[in-house]
Design a protein around this motif. Structure first.
Motif, PDB file in Angstrom:
ATOM      1  N   UNK A  77      -3.774   7.050 -12.527  1.00  0.00           N
ATOM      2  CA  UNK A  77      -3.505   5.635 -12.248  1.00  0.00           C
ATOM      3  C   UNK A  77      -4.636   5.010 -11.436  1.00  0.00           C
ATOM      4  N   UNK A  78      -4.861   3.703 -11.633  1.00  0.00           N
ATOM      5  CA  UNK A  78      -5.874   3.027 -10.815  1.00  0.00           C
ATOM      6  C   UNK A  78      -5.397   2.882  -9.374  1.00  0.00           C
ATOM      7  N   UNK A  79      -6.329   2.848  -8.428  1.00  0.00           N
ATOM      8  CA  UNK A  79      -5.974   2.686  -7.016  1.00  0.00           C
ATOM      9  C   UNK A  79      -5.739   1.232  -6.643  1.00  0.00           C
ATOM     10  N   UNK A  80      -6.193   0.302  -7.468  1.00  0.00           N
ATOM     11  CA  UNK A  80      -6.064  -1.119  -7.161  1.00  0.00           C
ATOM     12  C   UNK A  80      -5.506  -1.840  -8.375  1.00  0.00           C
ATOM     13  N   UNK A  81      -4.411  -2.599  -8.151  1.00  0.00           N
ATOM     14  CA  UNK A  81      -3.838  -3.398  -9.234  1.00  0.00           C
ATOM     15  C   UNK A  81      -3.562  -4.809  -8.735  1.00  0.00           C
ATOM     16  N   UNK A  82      -3.689  -5.764  -9.632  1.00  0.00           N
ATOM     17  CA  UNK A  82      -3.341  -7.157  -9.373  1.00  0.00           C
ATOM     18  C   UNK A  82      -2.255  -7.553 -10.358  1.00  0.00           C
ATOM     19  N   UNK A  83      -1.140  -8.069  -9.869  1.00  0.00           N
ATOM     20  CA  UNK A  83      -0.088  -8.552 -10.756  1.00  0.00           C
ATOM     21  C   UNK A  83      -0.514  -9.898 -11.338  1.00  0.00           C
ATOM     22  N   UNK A  84       0.243 -10.383 -12.314  1.00  0.00           N
ATOM     23  CA  UNK A  84      -0.043 -11.703 -12.887  1.00  0.00           C
ATOM     24  C   UNK A  84       0.035 -12.784 -11.824  1.00  0.00           C
ATOM     25  N   UNK A  85       0.963 -12.642 -10.880  1.00  0.00           N
ATOM     26  CA  UNK A  85       1.163 -13.652  -9.838  1.00  0.00           C
ATOM     27  C   UNK A  85       0.069 -13.615  -8.772  1.00  0.00           C
ATOM     28  N   UNK A  86      -0.819 -12.629  -8.854  1.00  0.00           N
ATOM     29  CA  UNK A  86      -1.917 -12.531  -7.890  1.00  0.00           C
ATOM     30  C   UNK A  86      -3.271 -12.431  -8.580  1.00  0.00           C
ATOM     31  N   UNK A  87      -3.305 -12.603  -9.884  1.00  0.00           N
ATOM     32  CA  UNK A  87      -4.545 -12.417 -10.647  1.00  0.00           C
ATOM     33  C   UNK A  87      -5.671 -13.326 -10.170  1.00  0.00           C
ATOM     34  N   UNK A  88      -5.350 -14.533  -9.758  1.00  0.00           N
ATOM     35  CA  UNK A  88      -6.404 -15.460  -9.313  1.00  0.00           C
ATOM     36  C   UNK A  88      -7.013 -15.032  -7.980  1.00  0.00           C
ATOM     37  N   UNK A  89      -6.394 -14.064  -7.291  1.00  0.00           N
ATOM     38  CA  UNK A  89      -6.931 -13.553  -6.030  1.00  0.00           C
ATOM     39  C   UNK A  89      -7.973 -12.453  -6.243  1.00  0.00           C
ATOM     40  N   UNK A 145       0.861  -1.174   0.000  1.00  0.00           N
ATOM     41  CA  UNK A 145       0.000   0.000   0.000  1.00  0.00           C
ATOM     42  C   UNK A 145       0.895   1.221   0.000  1.00  0.00           C
ATOM     43  N   UNK A 146       0.829   1.986  -1.074  1.00  0.00           N
ATOM     44  CA  UNK A 146       1.600   3.224  -1.175  1.00  0.00           C
ATOM     45  C   UNK A 146       0.745   4.341  -0.591  1.00  0.00           C
ATOM     46  N   UNK A 147       1.091   4.792   0.586  1.00  0.00           N
ATOM     47  CA  UNK A 147       0.283   5.803   1.271  1.00  0.00           C
ATOM     48  C   UNK A 147       0.398   7.175   0.621  1.00  0.00           C
ATOM     49  N   UNK A 148       1.451   7.408  -0.167  1.00  0.00           N
ATOM     50  CA  UNK A 148       1.590   8.696  -0.860  1.00  0.00           C
ATOM     51  C   UNK A 148       0.655   8.806  -2.057  1.00  0.00           C
ATOM     52  N   UNK A 149       0.478   7.699  -2.775  1.00  0.00           N
ATOM     53  CA  UNK A 149      -0.350   7.727  -3.981  1.00  0.00           C
ATOM     54  C   UNK A 149      -1.734   7.125  -3.766  1.00  0.00           C
ATOM     55  N   UNK A 150      -1.951   6.459  -2.633  1.00  0.00           N
ATOM     56  CA  UNK A 150      -3.197   5.743  -2.319  1.00  0.00           C
ATOM     57  C   UNK A 150      -3.424   4.556  -3.253  1.00  0.00           C
ATOM     58  N   UNK A 151      -2.336   3.919  -3.710  1.00  0.00           N
ATOM     59  CA  UNK A 151      -2.429   2.760  -4.596  1.00  0.00           C
ATOM     60  C   UNK A 151      -2.161   1.489  -3.798  1.00  0.00           C
ATOM     61  N   UNK A 152      -3.032   0.501  -3.987  1.00  0.00           N
ATOM     62  CA  UNK A 152      -2.850  -0.823  -3.409  1.00  0.00           C
ATOM     63  C   UNK A 152      -2.452  -1.764  -4.535  1.00  0.00           C
ATOM     64  N   UNK A 153      -1.254  -2.325  -4.431  1.00  0.00           N
ATOM     65  CA  UNK A 153      -0.754  -3.269  -5.435  1.00  0.00           C
ATOM     66  C   UNK A 153      -0.754  -4.661  -4.810  1.00  0.00           C
ATOM     67  N   UNK A 154      -1.636  -5.518  -5.310  1.00  0.00           N
ATOM     68  CA  UNK A 154      -1.704  -6.895  -4.832  1.00  0.00           C
ATOM     69  C   UNK A 154      -0.749  -7.683  -5.718  1.00  0.00           C
ATOM     70  N   UNK A 155       0.313  -8.211  -5.100  1.00  0.00           N
ATOM     71  CA  UNK A 155       1.470  -8.668  -5.867  1.00  0.00           C
ATOM     72  C   UNK A 155       1.607 -10.171  -6.056  1.00  0.00           C
ATOM     73  N   UNK A 156       1.522 -10.948  -4.967  1.00  0.00           N
ATOM     74  CA  UNK A 156       1.828 -12.377  -5.067  1.00  0.00           C
ATOM     75  C   UNK A 156       0.886 -13.182  -4.181  1.00  0.00           C
ATOM     76  N   UNK A 157       0.280 -14.218  -4.778  1.00  0.00           N
ATOM     77  CA  UNK A 157      -0.433 -15.206  -3.991  1.00  0.00           C
ATOM     78  C   UNK A 157       0.511 -16.383  -3.831  1.00  0.00           C
ATOM     79  N   UNK A 158       0.808 -16.743  -2.574  1.00  0.00           N
ATOM     80  CA  UNK A 158       1.782 -17.796  -2.274  1.00  0.00           C
ATOM     81  C   UNK A 158       1.149 -18.858  -1.384  1.00  0.00           C
TER      82      UNK A 158
END
Length: 162
Positions: free
Chosen positions: A85-97, A22-35
């Motif tokens: 920019x969007x506030x919420x992103x899902x990487x390829x490694x977290x797309x199924x989440x 969570x980037x508090x400066x930009x208010x962007x949540x990047x969901x990166x990896x489902x492990x």
């Protein structure tokens, strides 16, 4: 930047840990990896979980689901502080989440929108919803603190001219 580890059990699929930033400066949540499920805290991560048996910072319960869904849609429709920019992103490694495929809008009642969650919702999707809820609450707290600071500055030294 806030590193988030959302570790979930008890829903569809296998237990898992979802890692986000969570980037508090930009208010962007990047969901990166489902492990794979990880009971131990990863260094410097805030832990959100529904597993009462592990060390955590936030416990997510069934009572939080409706607010978490609202948070997900608010972030999904939101725009970052840069205005583009969007506030919420899902990487390829977290797309199924991404929980969108497991949520169905079910009308509106006096308390607001109603949602129906699929019985096949996965642990990763619930972890994403919990992460969205944390991000919106964190953002609201930060904005309140900033507003309080601005009011205090004005009250302590602000000059009003008429």
């Amino acid at each position: 930047m806030i590193k988030i580890q959302a570790t979930f059990i008890g829903y569809g699929g296998v237990p898992c840990s979802l890692f986000s930033m969570l980037d508090t400066d930009t208010s962007v949540l990047a969901i990166s990896v489902q492990a794979d499920y990880r009971a131990a805290r990863r260094d410097d991560c805030l832990v959100i979980t529904n597993d009462t048996g592990i060390e955590r910072d936030r416990l997510f319960g069934d009572d939080d689901i409706k607010e978490a869904i609202k948070s997900f849609y608010m972030l999904k429709a939101g725009v970052a502080n840069d205005g583009a920019s969007p506030r919420l992103t899902f990487s390829e490694r977290a797309a199924r989440a991404n929980p969108e495929s497991s949520i169905e809008k079910d009308g509106i009642d006096v308390s607001g929108p109603r949602f129906r969650v699929s019985e096949s919702v996965t642990c990763g999707q619930m972890a994403a919803l919990a992460t969205c809820l944390y991000a919106t609450k964190s953002d609201a707290i930060e904005r309140s603190v900033e507003m309080a600071d601005e009011i205090a500055t004005f009250m302590n030294g602000g000059i009003i001219t008429i």
